[in-house]
Design an enzyme around this catalytic site. Structure first.
Site, PDB file in Angstrom:
ATOM      1  N   PRO A  88      25.676  46.365  86.312  1.00  0.00           N
ATOM      2  CA  PRO A  88      27.467  45.728  86.385  1.00  0.00           C
ATOM      3  C   PRO A  88      28.441  45.926  85.290  1.00  0.00           C
ATOM      4  CG  PRO A  88      26.430  43.875  87.069  1.00  0.00           C
ATOM      5  CD  PRO A  88      25.259  45.137  86.864  1.00  0.00           C
ATOM      6  N   HIS A  99      44.995  49.079  89.103  1.00  0.00           N
ATOM      7  CA  HIS A  99      44.656  48.897  87.964  1.00  0.00           C
ATOM      8  C   HIS A  99      44.829  49.563  86.805  1.00  0.00           C
ATOM      9  CE1 HIS A  99      42.417  44.464  88.528  1.00  0.00           C
ATOM     10  NE2 HIS A  99      42.896  44.569  89.759  1.00  0.00           N
ATOM     11  N   TYR A 119      35.473  54.637  82.530  1.00  0.00           N
ATOM     12  CA  TYR A 119      35.995  53.541  83.077  1.00  0.00           C
ATOM     13  C   TYR A 119      36.332  54.007  84.364  1.00  0.00           C
ATOM     14  CZ  TYR A 119      36.509  48.803  84.503  1.00  0.00           C
ATOM     15  OH  TYR A 119      36.714  47.780  84.795  1.00  0.00           O
ATOM     16  N   TYR A 163      36.273  42.059  80.220  1.00  0.00           N
ATOM     17  CA  TYR A 163      34.782  42.048  79.522  1.00  0.00           C
ATOM     18  C   TYR A 163      34.525  41.184  78.124  1.00  0.00           C
ATOM     19  CZ  TYR A 163      34.400  45.306  82.985  1.00  0.00           C
ATOM     20  OH  TYR A 163      34.893  46.014  84.420  1.00  0.00           O
ATOM     21  N   LYS A 190      29.595  50.531  87.908  1.00  0.00           N
ATOM     22  CA  LYS A 190      29.575  52.143  88.703  1.00  0.00           C
ATOM     23  C   LYS A 190      29.013  52.170  89.973  1.00  0.00           C
ATOM     24  CE  LYS A 190      32.153  54.089  85.343  1.00  0.00           C
ATOM     25  NZ  LYS A 190      32.590  54.485  86.100  1.00  0.00           N
TER      26      LYS A 190
HETATM   27  C1  PHB Z   1      33.532  42.339  90.435  1.00  0.00           C
HETATM   28  O1  PHB Z   1      34.963  41.454  90.812  1.00  0.00           O
HETATM   29  O2  PHB Z   1      32.649  41.874  91.093  1.00  0.00           O
HETATM   30  C2  PHB Z   1      33.158  43.000  89.559  1.00  0.00           C
HETATM   31  C3  PHB Z   1      33.783  43.707  88.609  1.00  0.00           C
HETATM   32  C4  PHB Z   1      33.820  44.713  87.419  1.00  0.00           C
HETATM   33  C5  PHB Z   1      32.717  44.864  87.118  1.00  0.00           C
HETATM   34  C6  PHB Z   1      31.778  44.146  87.774  1.00  0.00           C
HETATM   35  C7  PHB Z   1      32.015  43.136  89.202  1.00  0.00           C
HETATM   36  O3  PHB Z   1      32.344  45.804  86.075  1.00  0.00           O
END
Ligand code: PHB
Ligand code: APR
Length: 430
Positions: A330, A109, A421, A238, A334
């Site tokens: 989450p 990504h 990130y 997000y 990280k």
């Molecule tokens: C997920 O794919 O479960 C996931 C991805 C990014 C995040 C948290 C969870 O920041």
């Protein structure tokens, strides 16, 4: 004198009176009636990503280790966990000679999106960080690759261990005892790696006066759903919304992972699939909401969010690694990556200790890890604070929107988000 058999050996069994001595691949075993003693260099508690990755890296350096895990392999593999791998984590998987499937099945990504006020603002992490990217590859897959490699090598692991207990880790003869199939075993070692997660025994074995805990529990949870549907977007989204946070992620081109913020006392049974999809659509920008492909959930669960750090991370010959020492919400993806950077640090300290007799490095573990951990804690806390609904306070919503508007429209802001990130650099162990 018995030759210490390093390779896949046929256990050599000698009965010494009521003792029996078995020399196997990476442990000397002395057995008395009802109690078996083993010796290794590093006893690893926990067979999650931290324990398995550390064990694999040490094994490839010829540093003997034994893993002791309370659950079964299937249970460990059943955990649904995020898998956004920083480049450091990818590098360690390759160094552990388990990166092949990640490289062939993982998805690189080059960016992700922040959405707010109906806008979708992309953060071009590759352009903003001089070419760094992240890899989407489920944590379950990471764990499976490491578990398979360990099984193939024959390195010693004990699953479904009970009554795991740490002994004498402030002495130069630490050990770990546990029950396995009703037999009591004690592993004598040089070092103990507490890779047993937030709820494990290692951190709880430390005298309270020797450890300082920092914690923030967030006043909401994440309701997550897994569905065999194509992701709404090729990159993660997000979303900040006045109704609450949402996240669009994926495991593969036909396995989507979505989350909506929910209240801490909410229950999964309150959320039909239809209610989830309707709420997710309300929190996404129009175009994404329209193109969302829904389907039956194959997994649905609610997880709490917390920030947590234990200081220090070393207690005599005991080292806390990964979730045993720290937890991040989450939002910044990280958790796995911080576990990997702890492993990188401890692995290199132990490698140099055994290969170069660098005993001086042993006391540097905590300071090196904590410098990177606290920066990741900050980023995860910041992402959580600007994306989630904390109250009905309209002022806070406007401030969040202004934060997002600034960080997505300023090159300096975008760069800050991008470099955190993709993961801040690892500190060299030297
Ligand atoms: C997920 O794919 O479960 C996931 C991805 C990014 C995040 C948290 C969870 O920041
Ligand atoms: N004895 C032995 N093993 C234990 C004990 C114990 N007393 N308690 C827990 N364990 C095991 C758990 O069953 C689990 O398999 O330790 C392992 C810890 O694994 P994780 O919790 O996954 O922690 P870690 O390996 O540090 O990986 C961190 O996992 O939780 C996610 O978001 C987190 O992605 C991050 C990653």
């Amino acid at each position: 004198m018995y030759k210490f058999l390093k390779r896949k050996s046929i256990p050599v069994k000698h009965c010494l009176g009521h003792y029996s001595l078995i020399i196997s691949l990476n442990a000397i075993v002395v057995r008395t009636a009802g109690h078996q003693f083993m010796k290794t260099q590093v006893a690893i508690i926990g067979a999650g990503p931290s324990g398995l990755l550390l064990g694999r890296l040490l094994e490839l350096q010829g540093i003997d280790n034994i893993i002791i895990e309370t659950k079964s392999p299937d249970y460990v593999l059943s955990r649904i966990r995020a898998g956004v791998l920083e480049q450091g984590t990818q590098m360690l998987m390759r160094e552990a000679q388990v990166g092949q499937r990640m490289d062939s099945e993982g998805h690189v990504h080059e960016g992700f999106a922040l959405s707010f006020l109906g806008r979708l603002e992309r953060i071009d992490i590759k352009a903003l960080t001089g070419g760094k990217t992240v890899m989407v590859y489920g944590q379950t897959e990471v764990t499976k690759d490491l578990m398979d490699a360990r099984n193939l090598s024959g390195a010693t692991s004990f699953y479904e261990a009970d009554e795991v207990t740490l002994h004498d880790f402030y002495s130069d003869k630490p050990s770990v005892s546990f029950l396995s199939n009703g037999q009591r075993l004690t592993v004598e070692c040089d070092y103990i790696a507490g890779c047993d997660g937030f709820h494990g025994v290692a951190r709880k074995s430390i005298p309270s006066e020797a450890i300082r805990l920092f914690e923030r529990v967030y006043p909401f949870g994440w309701l997550g759903i897994l569905s065999r549907t194509p992701p709404v977007s090729e990159e993660l989204i997000y979303a900040n919304h006045e109704r609450g946070f949402a996240l669009c992620s994926m495991r593969s081109s036909m396995l989507s992972r979505y989350y909506v913020q929910c209240s801490l006392d909410d229950k999964v049974e309150n959320w039909s699939d239809q209610r989830f999809w309707d709420e997710l659509r309300l929190r996404l920008p129009e175009a994404a909401a329209q193109s969302l492909i829904t389907g039956p959930s194959i997994e649905k669960s609610i997880a709490p969010l917390r920030s947590f750090v234990a200081e220090p991370m070393q207690f005599g010959q005991l080292f806390l690694v990964g979730d045993a020492a720290h937890i991040v919400p989450p939002t910044g993806a990280k958790g796995l990556n911080l576990a990997a950077s702890d492993v990188y640090t401890l692995y290199n300290i132990l490698r140099k200790r055994y290969k170069e007799n660098r005993l001086d490095l042993l006391t540097k573990y905590s300071e090196i890890c904590l410098r990177r951990i606290w920066k990741a804690e900050r980023f995860s806390w910041w992402m959580t604070s600007i994306l989630h609904k904390f109250s009905d306070d309209a002022f806070n919503q406007r401030i969040q929107e202004a934060e997002l508007d600034y960080y997505t429209s300023s090159l300096a802001g975008q760069t800050t988000v991008a470099e955190n990130y993709v993961g801040l650099p690892y500190e060299a162990v030297e």
